[in-house]
Write a protein that holds these residues in place. Structure first.
Motif, short mmCIF file in Angstrom:
data_model
loop_
_atom_site.label_atom_id
_atom_site.label_comp_id
_atom_site.label_asym_id
_atom_site.label_seq_id
_atom_site.Cartn_x
_atom_site.Cartn_y
_atom_site.Cartn_z
N ASP A 199 0.86 -1.36 -0.10
CA ASP A 199 -0.05 0.11 0.20
C ASP A 199 0.92 1.10 -0.16
OD1 ASP A 199 -3.11 0.88 0.33
OD2 ASP A 199 -1.96 2.03 1.53
N LYS A 200 0.22 2.29 -0.72
CA LYS A 200 1.07 3.68 -0.71
C LYS A 200 1.23 4.25 0.75
CE LYS A 200 -2.87 6.41 -2.11
NZ LYS A 200 -3.71 5.18 -2.70
N TYR A 201 0.77 3.93 1.60
CA TYR A 201 0.70 4.40 2.83
C TYR A 201 2.29 3.97 3.53
CZ TYR A 201 0.97 4.66 7.99
OH TYR A 201 1.49 5.14 9.27
N PHE A 202 2.75 2.87 3.05
CA PHE A 202 4.15 2.56 3.41
C PHE A 202 5.29 3.07 2.59
CE2 PHE A 202 1.24 -0.86 4.84
CZ PHE A 202 1.49 -1.03 6.05
N THR A 203 5.02 3.18 1.22
CA THR A 203 5.84 3.75 0.46
C THR A 203 6.28 5.17 0.85
OG1 THR A 203 5.08 2.28 -1.25
CG2 THR A 203 6.63 4.17 -2.00
N GLY A 234 2.23 4.18 -5.13
CA GLY A 234 2.56 5.36 -4.45
C GLY A 234 4.06 6.05 -4.42
N VAL A 235 4.68 5.38 -5.61
CA VAL A 235 6.25 5.81 -5.82
C VAL A 235 6.20 7.11 -6.17
CG1 VAL A 235 8.36 5.15 -6.59
CG2 VAL A 235 6.75 3.44 -5.96
N GLU A 236 6.70 8.25 -5.48
CA GLU A 236 6.53 9.36 -5.76
C GLU A 236 7.85 10.28 -5.84
OE1 GLU A 236 4.13 11.98 -3.36
OE2 GLU A 236 2.43 10.90 -4.02
N THR A 237 9.04 9.61 -5.43
CA THR A 237 10.36 10.27 -5.28
C THR A 237 11.48 8.99 -6.10
OG1 THR A 237 10.89 9.90 -3.27
CG2 THR A 237 9.63 11.88 -3.69
N GLU A 238 12.38 9.69 -6.61
CA GLU A 238 13.75 8.63 -6.95
C GLU A 238 14.08 8.26 -5.51
OE1 GLU A 238 14.69 7.68 -9.67
OE2 GLU A 238 13.84 9.21 -10.96
N GLU A 239 14.26 8.75 -4.47
CA GLU A 239 14.68 8.36 -3.13
C GLU A 239 13.75 7.02 -2.71
OE1 GLU A 239 13.96 11.62 -3.44
OE2 GLU A 239 16.13 12.01 -3.72
N GLN A 253 4.82 1.49 -9.18
CA GLN A 253 3.67 2.43 -9.68
C GLN A 253 3.59 3.61 -8.69
OE1 GLN A 253 -0.05 0.01 -9.78
NE2 GLN A 253 -1.38 1.73 -9.99
N GLY A 254 3.58 4.73 -9.52
CA GLY A 254 3.57 5.89 -8.75
C GLY A 254 3.71 6.93 -9.54
N TYR A 255 3.30 8.37 -8.95
CA TYR A 255 3.32 9.48 -9.87
C TYR A 255 4.61 9.99 -10.47
CZ TYR A 255 -1.08 10.91 -7.52
OH TYR A 255 -2.25 10.91 -6.94
N LEU A 256 6.00 9.07 -9.76
CA LEU A 256 7.23 9.42 -10.33
C LEU A 256 7.27 8.91 -11.76
CD1 LEU A 256 10.26 10.06 -10.14
CD2 LEU A 256 10.42 7.55 -9.22
N PHE A 257 6.66 7.79 -11.90
CA PHE A 257 6.48 7.04 -13.26
C PHE A 257 5.28 7.53 -14.28
CE2 PHE A 257 8.66 4.50 -10.46
CZ PHE A 257 10.00 4.61 -10.84
N GLY A 258 4.24 7.99 -13.44
CA GLY A 258 3.27 8.56 -14.33
C GLY A 258 1.91 8.54 -13.48
#
Ligand code: C2E
Ligand code: MG
Ligand code: MG
Ligand code: MG
Length: 281
Positions: A199-203, A234-239, A253-258
């Motif tokens: 879940d994105k909460y953890f990411t 929920g992967v939003e950053t390169e970090e 999957q996340g805003y970092l990639f689209g």
């Protein structure tokens, strides 16, 4: 929301609940109109392979293009559609549209479709999925269905049977939003999942909370150890991405990639994606 008392079954309303109930009825009527007018549209959010950053597929996510209110997110209408049963025809449309869209994508990509527990209760889900595949011509191994643990908590035996039959056809089954609810690790042994979506909460709490980093790394290792593929939401950053990759995540999957986007905007070729991102910046 009416609170049903578990012992005598009475639902007790107060004035606020009445207002909510009326609002729900309005949304239900509006939703019926929206279906007829084709206002419910599918967006798709890229999923990428962590090793190569290549797009491996996309998740279908519903949007309501309301003529007066703009784009309404699924959190505002899916719970109501589940209460009224409208999720059954809506879910069928989602399956058909998602499969049809994916037939135009590269042959090594998948489409992921969210299923509601209400669809599991209807008894028609298996046939609906088979029909969506046969009508579109999409091979079953290119479809992944996402379920949440609420599906596992209720009528576990018949739902387990359905999950097994889907997998026998070659469809993969993902457990969505892992880590946020009640699912225990024993579910991973009882139910044959192909994929676990963290879940994105953890990411989103990676780099903020050490305990989150430990939990995410452990879940990835655990899933890998029993042969289950992992996806981080929920992967939003390169970090975030660097941490997940070093922990052994398979897909992200996340805003970092689209962000979720109309199907016409999907770019499967990495070079085309990079230039689309530059153009948008
Ligand atoms: P989900 O299946 O867990 O989908 C992931 C949600 O996370 C999506 O929200 C997506 O837009 C959002 N997300 C993705 N990457 C990021 C990110 O980097 N940052 C942030 N902050 N958010 C990100 P969305 O599209 O609003 O959908 C919400 C939920 O609605 C979905 O959660 C799913 O449970 C449900 N849903 C959407 N479409 C359908 C559908 O066709 N059928 C059913 N039954 N449920 C659906
Ligand atoms: Mg999902
Ligand atoms: Mg999810
Ligand atoms: Mg979620």
């Amino acid at each position: 929301r009416a609170k049903a008392d578990g012992r005598n079954g009475f639902a007790i309303f107060d004035a606020g609940m009445l207002v909510q109930a009326t609002a729900r009825q309005q949304i239900d009527a509006e939703l019926r109109r929206a279906i007829a007018e084709d206002e419910l549209v599918l967006y798709f959010q890229p999923q990428i392979a962590a090793q190569t950053r290549r797009m491996s597929g996309a998740e279908a996510l519903l949007r309501w293009h309301h003529p007066g209110r703009g784009i309404i997110p699924p959190s505002e209408f899916i719970p109501i559609a589940e209460e009224t049963g409208l999720i059954i025809p809506i879910g069928e449309r989602v399956l058909r549209c998602a499969c049809a869209a994916a037939t135009g994508w590269p042959a090594d990509t998948k489409v992921a479709v969210n299923l509601s527990p209400v669809q599991f209760r209807s008894g028609a889900l298996f046939d609906t999925i088979v029909r969506a595949l046969s009508e579109s011509g999409l091979p079953p191994h290119r479809l992944e269905v996402e379920i949440t643990e609420s599906v596992l908590l209720e009528s576990a035996a018949s739902n387990l049977d359905l999950i097994k039959r889907l997998r026998e056809l070659g469809i993969s089954v993902a457990l969505d939003d892992f880590g946020t609810g009640y699912a225990s690790l024993s579910y991973l042994m009882k139910f044959p999942f192909d994929t676990l979506k963290i879940d994105k909460y953890f990411t989103m709490n990676l780099m903020k909370r050490k305990d989150c980093e430990a939990i995410v790394a452990s879940v990835i290792a655990l899933a890998g150890g029993i042969g289950i593929t992992t996806v981080a939401e929920g992967v939003e950053t390169e970090e975030h991405f660097a941490f997940l990759k070093s922990a052994g995540i398979d897909y992200c999957q996340g805003y970092l990639f689209g962000r979720p986007m109309p199907p016409s905007e999907l770019r499967f070729d990495p070079a085309a994606r990079a230039s689309a991102k530059r153009a948008a910046a």
